[in-house]
Structures are given as structure tokens and as C-alpha cells.
Design a protein around this motif. Structure first.
Motif, PDB file in Angstrom:
ATOM      1  N   PHE A 131       0.567  -1.309   0.367  1.00  0.00           N
ATOM      2  CA  PHE A 131       0.197   0.090   0.314  1.00  0.00           C
ATOM      3  C   PHE A 131       1.083   1.377   0.204  1.00  0.00           C
ATOM      4  O   PHE A 131      -0.007   2.554   0.424  1.00  0.00           O
ATOM      5  CB  PHE A 131      -1.089   0.064   1.349  1.00  0.00           C
ATOM      6  N   GLN A 132       1.943   1.028  -0.200  1.00  0.00           N
ATOM      7  CA  GLN A 132       2.863   2.927  -0.158  1.00  0.00           C
ATOM      8  C   GLN A 132       1.976   3.343  -1.691  1.00  0.00           C
ATOM      9  O   GLN A 132       2.690   4.465  -1.734  1.00  0.00           O
ATOM     10  CB  GLN A 132       3.993   2.070  -0.799  1.00  0.00           C
ATOM     11  N   SER A 133       1.762   2.457  -2.758  1.00  0.00           N
ATOM     12  CA  SER A 133       0.421   2.908  -3.642  1.00  0.00           C
ATOM     13  C   SER A 133      -0.632   2.563  -3.926  1.00  0.00           C
ATOM     14  O   SER A 133      -0.718   1.151  -2.903  1.00  0.00           O
ATOM     15  CB  SER A 133       1.262   2.755  -5.426  1.00  0.00           C
ATOM     16  N   SER A 134      -1.278   2.844  -4.671  1.00  0.00           N
ATOM     17  CA  SER A 134      -2.145   1.998  -5.147  1.00  0.00           C
ATOM     18  C   SER A 134      -2.522   1.700  -6.583  1.00  0.00           C
ATOM     19  O   SER A 134      -3.213   1.350  -7.290  1.00  0.00           O
ATOM     20  CB  SER A 134      -3.236   2.807  -4.280  1.00  0.00           C
ATOM     21  N   TRP A 135      -1.447   1.874  -7.758  1.00  0.00           N
ATOM     22  CA  TRP A 135      -1.540   1.618  -8.735  1.00  0.00           C
ATOM     23  C   TRP A 135      -0.137   0.826  -9.850  1.00  0.00           C
ATOM     24  O   TRP A 135       0.611   1.957  -8.460  1.00  0.00           O
ATOM     25  CB  TRP A 135      -2.324   3.305  -9.303  1.00  0.00           C
ATOM     26  N   GLU A 136      -0.461   0.190 -10.378  1.00  0.00           N
ATOM     27  CA  GLU A 136       0.577  -0.342 -10.626  1.00  0.00           C
ATOM     28  C   GLU A 136       0.534   0.035 -12.406  1.00  0.00           C
ATOM     29  O   GLU A 136      -0.546   0.342 -12.998  1.00  0.00           O
ATOM     30  CB  GLU A 136       0.865  -1.978 -10.610  1.00  0.00           C
ATOM     31  N   VAL A 137       1.964   0.098 -13.270  1.00  0.00           N
ATOM     32  CA  VAL A 137       1.898   0.191 -14.289  1.00  0.00           C
ATOM     33  C   VAL A 137       1.604  -0.756 -14.646  1.00  0.00           C
ATOM     34  O   VAL A 137       1.680  -1.948 -14.718  1.00  0.00           O
ATOM     35  CB  VAL A 137       3.282   0.336 -14.411  1.00  0.00           C
ATOM     36  N   PRO A 138       0.412  -0.608 -16.070  1.00  0.00           N
ATOM     37  CA  PRO A 138      -0.272  -1.565 -16.612  1.00  0.00           C
ATOM     38  C   PRO A 138       0.225  -2.551 -17.170  1.00  0.00           C
ATOM     39  O   PRO A 138       0.265  -3.898 -17.412  1.00  0.00           O
ATOM     40  CB  PRO A 138      -1.974  -1.365 -17.456  1.00  0.00           C
ATOM     41  N   GLU A 139       1.503  -2.286 -17.765  1.00  0.00           N
ATOM     42  CA  GLU A 139       1.806  -3.021 -18.609  1.00  0.00           C
ATOM     43  C   GLU A 139       2.503  -4.654 -17.197  1.00  0.00           C
ATOM     44  O   GLU A 139       2.929  -5.550 -17.865  1.00  0.00           O
ATOM     45  CB  GLU A 139       3.163  -2.675 -19.206  1.00  0.00           C
ATOM     46  N   LYS A 140       2.970  -3.983 -16.133  1.00  0.00           N
ATOM     47  CA  LYS A 140       3.303  -4.866 -15.236  1.00  0.00           C
ATOM     48  C   LYS A 140       2.657  -6.141 -14.664  1.00  0.00           C
ATOM     49  O   LYS A 140       2.234  -6.778 -14.804  1.00  0.00           O
ATOM     50  CB  LYS A 140       4.185  -4.045 -14.373  1.00  0.00           C
ATOM     51  N   VAL A 141       0.639  -4.828 -14.497  1.00  0.00           N
ATOM     52  CA  VAL A 141       0.317  -5.585 -13.896  1.00  0.00           C
ATOM     53  C   VAL A 141      -1.000  -6.844 -15.097  1.00  0.00           C
ATOM     54  O   VAL A 141      -1.186  -7.566 -13.955  1.00  0.00           O
ATOM     55  CB  VAL A 141      -0.753  -4.737 -12.164  1.00  0.00           C
ATOM     56  N   GLN A 142      -0.176  -6.674 -15.848  1.00  0.00           N
ATOM     57  CA  GLN A 142      -1.218  -7.646 -16.453  1.00  0.00           C
ATOM     58  C   GLN A 142      -1.186  -9.033 -16.657  1.00  0.00           C
ATOM     59  O   GLN A 142      -1.803 -10.135 -16.550  1.00  0.00           O
ATOM     60  CB  GLN A 142      -1.367  -7.280 -17.815  1.00  0.00           C
ATOM     61  N   GLY A 143       0.303  -9.219 -16.087  1.00  0.00           N
ATOM     62  CA  GLY A 143       1.096 -10.254 -15.679  1.00  0.00           C
ATOM     63  C   GLY A 143       0.223 -11.038 -14.627  1.00  0.00           C
ATOM     64  O   GLY A 143       0.063 -12.795 -14.165  1.00  0.00           O
ATOM     65  N   VAL A 144      -1.192 -10.310 -13.419  1.00  0.00           N
ATOM     66  CA  VAL A 144      -1.540 -10.660 -12.353  1.00  0.00           C
ATOM     67  C   VAL A 144      -3.177 -10.518 -13.248  1.00  0.00           C
ATOM     68  O   VAL A 144      -4.391 -10.950 -12.426  1.00  0.00           O
ATOM     69  CB  VAL A 144      -1.149 -10.897 -11.738  1.00  0.00           C
ATOM     70  N   TYR A 145      -3.188 -10.101 -14.084  1.00  0.00           N
ATOM     71  CA  TYR A 145      -4.791 -10.250 -14.584  1.00  0.00           C
ATOM     72  C   TYR A 145      -5.896 -11.353 -14.203  1.00  0.00           C
ATOM     73  O   TYR A 145      -5.193 -12.290 -14.628  1.00  0.00           O
ATOM     74  CB  TYR A 145      -5.171  -9.666 -16.161  1.00  0.00           C
ATOM     75  N   GLY A 146      -7.219 -11.396 -14.293  1.00  0.00           N
ATOM     76  CA  GLY A 146      -7.699 -12.325 -14.432  1.00  0.00           C
ATOM     77  C   GLY A 146      -7.961 -13.538 -15.898  1.00  0.00           C
ATOM     78  O   GLY A 146      -8.044 -13.873 -15.525  1.00  0.00           O
ATOM     79  N   GLN A 147      -7.825 -11.998 -16.798  1.00  0.00           N
ATOM     80  CA  GLN A 147      -7.473 -13.279 -18.201  1.00  0.00           C
ATOM     81  C   GLN A 147      -5.866 -13.713 -18.707  1.00  0.00           C
ATOM     82  O   GLN A 147      -6.255 -14.383 -18.888  1.00  0.00           O
ATOM     83  CB  GLN A 147      -7.591 -11.558 -19.676  1.00  0.00           C
ATOM     84  N   THR A 148      -5.471 -12.976 -17.755  1.00  0.00           N
ATOM     85  CA  THR A 148      -3.742 -14.148 -18.066  1.00  0.00           C
ATOM     86  C   THR A 148      -3.746 -15.213 -17.159  1.00  0.00           C
ATOM     87  O   THR A 148      -3.654 -15.976 -17.766  1.00  0.00           O
ATOM     88  CB  THR A 148      -2.563 -12.990 -16.966  1.00  0.00           C
ATOM     89  N   LEU A 149      -4.955 -15.034 -15.988  1.00  0.00           N
ATOM     90  CA  LEU A 149      -5.423 -16.366 -15.324  1.00  0.00           C
ATOM     91  C   LEU A 149      -5.823 -17.870 -16.288  1.00  0.00           C
ATOM     92  O   LEU A 149      -5.959 -18.851 -16.003  1.00  0.00           O
ATOM     93  CB  LEU A 149      -5.990 -16.661 -14.017  1.00  0.00           C
ATOM     94  N   HIS A 150      -7.036 -16.686 -16.915  1.00  0.00           N
ATOM     95  CA  HIS A 150      -7.565 -18.097 -18.121  1.00  0.00           C
ATOM     96  C   HIS A 150      -6.946 -18.638 -19.241  1.00  0.00           C
ATOM     97  O   HIS A 150      -7.461 -19.727 -19.805  1.00  0.00           O
ATOM     98  CB  HIS A 150      -8.913 -17.080 -18.084  1.00  0.00           C
TER      99      HIS A 150
END
Lengths: 614, 84
Positions: free
Chosen positions: A262-281
Motif C-alpha cells: 500500500f505504498q502506492s495504489s496503482w501499478e503500471v498496467p504493462e506490469k500488472v497485466q501479468g496477474v489479470y484474470g484474463q492472464t489466469l484464464h
């Protein structure tokens, strides 16, 4: 009063004496408290005194069903644990899906109470109305699923029909956030119920029965079930398709994703897409997982097929992904699946595990601890292997794990200077929504009866984006919003129904009568929100007698820091903002300025005699 | 005429078959016009099945006569809650 929905009796097992008894439940109590969470709170108010500590032999555990649990309707899977929990040191309510609740009803019981302590490690077997014990020293050290399998191996007949609860090694080591696992995939995750069960030397419980759960109007129930199935096929199609994991993307885009503790509340989308639901699927999906009688089957089982985490299998929900993922600086779904699986094997809550590993990572980042403090292990943001090892350290109480295992409360006692890095309310760590982006969620965390929780506290996100009277950054209006969500949730948690499907039965703030009439023969609908309010007030009374006052309805220091980047950059929740929300919340609840229910509020809700139980 | 981008998040991406699309709106277009165009794409915004967000605020929370600007950002995603 009721022609269905209740069996009217509970099973009480004394683990010290190995005696058990069957007790009846007065109908008036069912009418006032409905079931599950409501009955649990009423029972706790009478049987668990404020001075009792979570691991005292005098602490008790109750598992209550609701009137819908195990009925022929869809997703009637839920049952409720009530006990004094080690994570907050206070009242704990926690619900789980799985087959145990329905099977307990088929055995003939609306509830199960455990009291005392077994002399030896044991498993409890409830077969219809009889109870036996399977004592073995070999229970210790087993993962929850291994304990389940071992117990089922000793139940030669009807194996598929047995439902189980089991705990892992973390519970045996009294980790304050050890979970109880139900069957092969669900859990009482939050609050440390697993550690309480372990303190009673119970490794597992199995139940089977052959009774039908009575309903008032079987034909109408069949019709309602059919309509619910039709509704859910479309209304919950996306839940089935991607599960709750699909929240990762919108919550991050809204700037509310816990990132690096919680040092931030946002991650760069290009990084965080590695844990998207779509990636899981797309990369890891194996199959859906369904609970009892559920056609939504929102669980997404993922398996890692190659790489360093090959072979890992888990069913990560949004909260687990957020806290074991971006909050630990990890944006690799394979690593999240591996961490989720490890938490399951050790028997720990993924939410608090993720939060506290992230805290350790921040301590390392700031140079406040070193590998020397942690048996040579460095744990840095983004280091998945170190995260896995730290999870083992916690379960085994090694290195810093010896402190972390005691949860936020224990850490604050041992190392109060680490307090600014722990995201919690009343000792329970935050869910995966940063309240600086949804201020109502801050009030929900602060006032949630079991500590920071997005379910019991009230899931405000949707309303804060759709409500007409306020926006997500407003403080005005959030008191009424959170009260309404909490009361709604309190009655839904008392029905024995999964909240995901509540819309199919019209269990809103203005419920329609059909479903409860068909199940119980009693028109509960006009009373349901009042019952929810009654439960919320009873739970608050319990907390008050356990010492909670306004100062405990708090948020951690980090919430006063402005978010440094992303869509909600600059936003924070000051003490003054929280005070304004609390003032409104207490006022609409009919509580005084310390958060104590006023006599007239208790009178209105039929709770006037409860304070005398203190 | 202005062109604004609508991003589809979560399960809506699969349902819509695309990550985003563009909408052509008249220069004086309002929130109400935008809602009409989103519904024309087949998005159910009325039964609380989906949530539309304009510049980080709920679209339904904004005055219906608020004017849309060229650099406004629209996101739409399914209305679901989390698990654990």
C-alpha cells in the motif's frame, strides 16, 4: 411459526469429556436472528465471556447453518463460524462454502458447538446423530487436504458423501491467521479459526447424514430454483467466465490496487497485466470449481505447467491475487498460484499472509531489518521465491516469522515501531482495496465487526461508483451507505446463501417474500433488513463489552499519506475525514459518540436485555 | 465532432471481443449522449450489470447534461465483488 427451513436442534460436543448432547433452538430465537451469523452472534453473547482468550480451553466454537443451507435451491452452501479469534483477540464471524453445512443439516442439525479440549490430537466424526473420535498422533504436521484424505480413508463407506473440515500445520503452530479448510477447496479464511480448532487438538471433522432439509412448499422451491438457475446463467455469466480475478484490471485502473504494501495504489498496467484474470484464464486455467448446488461455479482452478513454479495448482480469488501479487511487488500469475497453493498447504489465510509478507518486504526495503534477523533470508519486493520461503517461515515460526505469525496484534506488541507499515483495523489486515480511492471502504474497514473486511464491513465499491448522492472521494453519505450494506450483508450471511447469487432471489435491501415463504412458511421479507440491523447491533454490543470504543474504529497511519502516483494521486484519508464518516455512521446507527448503541436503539431492536449479559 | 476511447476491462473484454473502441460524438455531446452510445454497443448499464466510469467518476453519478471533452477517458467493466 415455521413449517420448514429449520431442524430446530444443534449438536454440542464437549471435547474434554467426549460427551455430546442435542439441544433445541426456540423458534422465537430463529425469528429474531434468522440463522448462521445471527444465531452465532446470539450464542456467542451468552457463552463466550469477554475475559476468555482465543486459546483458552474455555473458548468455544460454533458452526451455524442458515434456513437456506442445504435446501434444494441454488448455491445454498454457506455456514458460519463464530468464536473468539486470535487475529483480533475478539469476536470472530466467518463464513464458508462447501458441503459441510448442507451435510450437517442432513445429519439433523442447524448447528454444531465445540467446547473443551481433547486430550489427544483427534478427528471428530459425526454420522447422523452419533459422534465418534479418531485419535492419532499422526495427525500433526499434515496439510489440510492430506488430513482430509487420511480421515476419509478411515470412513470406508459412502466416501463421496462425507463433508470435512480440516486444518494445517500453521494452525498447529497457533498462527493467528490460520484457516479452517472445508472439503477440498473452500475455507473459513479470515480471523484465525484454524488456530482455535488446533488449540482444541482437533485436526479434522467429518459429517454425513441422510435427512432431507424440510421446506414449507417443495413445489414452490422447485420453481424458485429453476428461475434462479435461468437468471444466474446470464446475470452471473462473467463470474463463471473469469471469477473474481477479473477485478484486478478495473481496481488497478481505478487506482485502488494495493501495491508494494500500500505504498502506492496503482501499478503500471504493462506490469500488472501479468496477474489479470484474463492472464489466469489464458495461460493457467484448468477448470471451474463449484460449491454445493451452485451453477455459477465461479472458482477458477489454475495450474502452472512450466517454469520455476511448475506443478503448482490453486484457485486464486481477487483478494489473494492482489495481496500475494502486486502488494508484494509480484506481477507473475504463476508465482501467485504457487503462493496461494502454499498458503493452502500450510493452512493460512491468503489475505493476511500477503499483507504481512508485504510488510516484511517493506521493512527490508527501508533497512529496518536484515537477513541476520531472518535466519539469512532476505525478502524483497518482487522476489517470489523469497515470498514462498517467508510463508514457510511464518507457518513454522522461524526467523521473523516467529513475530509475524502472531498477526498484526502480536507484531504491534513485539515491535510497535513497525505499526506504520501494518495495514489493519482492529488487528485484521486490509482486503485488496485501498480506501484512499474509495473512502467508504475506509469506513467499512474501520467499523467492520471482525476488523478490516470487504464483506462483513460492506463492499462499497459498486455503490461508490453508482450511487447518486456521493462520489468515491466524498465523506458525506458514507455513514448511511456503510450501515445499509452491513445490515444487508448481515441478513444474507444468516440465510446460508452465497452472496454472489443473492440477486437471483431478490435479497436486496427491499427483499421480496417468495423465497423465504417457500422455505420456512413464514414471511420474513418485511423483517430481513431489521434482522440485519439487529445482528449488527448485537455484534457491536459484543465488541463493546470486549473493550471496543471509537478509538478502535480506526485506520492505520498509511491512510493519512497521500497516494504518490496513479489515478488517485494525492488522495488520503485524514483523521478529520474518518471522524466525519464515523459521526454520521454512529448517528444513523443510533449509537453514541463512542460507538455504543443507545438504549432506545436496543429497545427498538429487541436487544434491551443483552447488555446485562456482560 | 470528437473521438473518445472506451476501454473494456475484466470479463467485458471477452464479451465485446476487443480491448477498446472509439466513439464519435458531436462537439457538444453530453453524458446522456455518451450513455446512449454505450447502450448502442450492447452494454447493459441499467440493471447494474456493468459499471461505466468517466475520468475516474461513476458515469451515472455525473449530471446528464455535463459536456464530454476530447480527452475524457471512459472505462466499462462488470459489476462484481471480490472473493478471498
Amino acid at each position: 411459526m415455521f413449517s420448514g427451513g429449520y431442524l430446530g436442534q444443534i449438536l454440542r460436543i464437549n471435547l474434554s469429556t467426549r460427551q455430546y448432547s442435542i439441544e433445541s433452538i426456540p423458534e422465537e430465537k430463529l425469528r429474531m436472528f434468522l440463522g448462521a451469523r445471527g444465531l452465532g452472534a446470539e450464542w456467542y453473547s451468552r457463552e463466550v465471556a469477554p475475559q476468555i482468550k482465543p486459546f483458552d480451553p474455555e473458548n468455544k466454537m460454533a458452526f451455524f447453518n442458515g434456513p437456506m443451507t442445504g435446501t434444494p435451491l441454488v448455491s445454498t452452501t454457506k455456514f458460519e463460524l463464530t468464536t473468539k479469534g486470535p487475529e483480533t483477540g475478539r469476536y470472530l464471524c466467518s463464513n464458508s462454502s462447501g458441503n459441510f453445512g448442507p451435510r450437517l443439516r442432513e445429519a439433523g442439525f442447524d448447528g454444531l458447538i465445540l467446547e473443551g479440549v481433547s486430550e489427544r490430537w483427534t478427528a471428530v466424526v459425526i454420522e447422523k446423530e452419533s459422534v465418534k473420535f479418531v485419535d492419532e498422533d499422526g495427525w500433526q504436521g499434515l496439510a489440510p487436504m492430506d488430513a482430509r484424505a487420511r480421515l476419509l480413508d478411515q470412513l470406508p463407506e459412502r466416501r463421496p458423501k462425507w463433508a470435512t473440515m480440516s486444518i494445517g500445520p500453521a494452525a498447529e503452530n497457533q498462527v493467528a491467521f490460520a484457516a479452517i479448510f472445508v472439503d477440498d477447496g473452500r475455507a473459513f479464511g479470515r480471523g484465525g479459526g484454524g488456530a482455535v480448532l488446533a488449540s482444541k487438538k482437533v485436526k479434522a471433522i467429518a459429517v454425513w447424514g441422510d435427512k432431507s432439509v424440510p421446506v414449507a412448499d417443495a413445489a414452490k422451491c422447485k420453481e424458485i430454483a429453476e428461475n434462479a438457475r435461468t437468471d444466474l446463467k446470464t446475470s452471473r455469466a462473467k463470474h463463471r467466465q473469469l471469477g473474481t480475478s477479473q477485478l484486478v484490471e478495473p481496481i488497478n485502473e481505478l487506482g485502488c490496487m494495493p501495491t508494494r504494501n500500500f505504498q502506492s495504489s496503482w501499478e503500471v498496467p504493462e506490469k500488472v497485466q501479468g496477474v489479470y484474470g484474463q492472464t489466469l484464464h489464458d495461460r493457467y486455467y484448468v477448470r471451474n470449481y463449484a460449491c454445493y448446488r451452485c451453477i455459477v461455479a465461479c472458482g477458477q482452478v489454475g495450474e502452472v505447467k512450466d517454469g520455476p513454479f511448475a506443478g503448482a495448482t490453486a484457485r486464486p480469488e481477487y483478494e489473494s491475487i492482489g495481496l500475494l501479487g502486486p502488494s508484494c511487488g509480484i506481477n507473475d500469475m504463476a508465482a501467485v498460484i504457487a503462493a496461494n497453493e502454499l498458503c493452502d498447504q500450510l493452512g493460512m489465510d491468503t489475505i493476511t499472509s500477503g499483507n504481512l509478507v508485504a510488510m516484511v518486504m517493506e521493512l527490508f526495503e527501508r533497512g529496518l531489518v536484515s537477513a541476520q534477523d531472518n535466519q539469512g533470508l532476505e525478502v524483497r519486493f518482487g522476489d517470489a521465491q523469497a515470498m514462498l520461503e517467508m510463508l514457510r517461515y511464518i507457518a513454522q515460526r522461524r526467523g521473523l516469522g516467529a513475530i509475524i505469525a502472531d498477526g498484526a496484534r502480536g507484531i504491534l506488541q513485539a515491535r510497535p515501531e513497525w505499526g506504520r507499515f501494518i495495514l489493519h483495523s482492529k488487528g485484521m489486515t486490509f482486503a485488496a482495496y485501498d480506501p484512499r480511492g474509495f473512502h467508504g471502504m475506509g469506513l467499512a474497514y474501520a467499523t467492520s465487526v471482525r476488523g478490516a473486511c470487504h464483506n462483513v464491513g460492506g463492499y462499497t465499491v459498486s455503490e461508490e461508483l453508482m450511487g447518486k448522492k456521493y462520489d468515491r472521494f466524498a465523506v458525506e453519505g458514507k455513514g448511511q451507505l456503510v450501515k445499509t450494506l452491513q445490515d444487508n450483508r448481515a441478513y444474507i450471511d444468516s440465510l446460508g446463501l452465497c452472496t454472489v447469487v443473492r440477486g437471483a432471489y431478490k435479497f436486496s435491501t427491499t427483499p421480496t417474500p417468495e423465497t423465504m415463504l417457500a422455505i420456512t412458511g413464514y414471511d420474513f421479507a418485511p423483517e430481513l433488513m431489521t434482522i440485519g440491523e439487529r445482528i449488527s447491533n448485537l455484534e457491536r454490543l459484543i465488541l463493546v463489552r470486549e473493550g471496543v470504543r471509537r478509538q478502535d474504529d480506526a485506520l492505520p497511519p498509511r491512510m493519512k499519506e497521500a497516494v504518490p502516483n496513479g489515478p488517485v494521486e494525492g488522495h488520503f484519508i485524514s483523521d478529520q475525514m474518518l471522524d466525519m464518516m464515523l459521526d454520521e455512521y454512529y448517528a444513523v446507527r443510533g449509537w453514541d459518540s463512542q460507538g455504543i448503541p443507545q438504549p432506545e436503539t436496543l429497545q427498538k431492536l429487541g436487544l434491551a436485555e443483552i447488555p446485562a449479559l456482560a | 465532432m470528437m473521438v473518445i476511447t472506451v476501454k473494456f476491462l475484466g470479463g467485458l473484454r471477452q464479451e465485446m471481443g476487443m480491448e477498446s473502441t472509439t466513439l464519435r460524438l458531436p462537439d457538444n455531446a453530453t453524458v446522456a449522449d455518451l450513455q446512449d452510445q454505450l447502450r448502442a454497443l450492447g452494454l447493459d448499464l441499467d440493471a447494474q450489470k456493468n459499471i461505466a466510469v468517466l475520468n475516474q467518476c461513476g458515469l451515472s453519478q455525473l449530471p446528464s447534461d455535463r459536456q464530454i471533452a476530447m480527452d475524457d477517458v471512459v472505462m466499462v467493466f462488470p459489476n462484481i465483488s471480490g472473493g478471498s
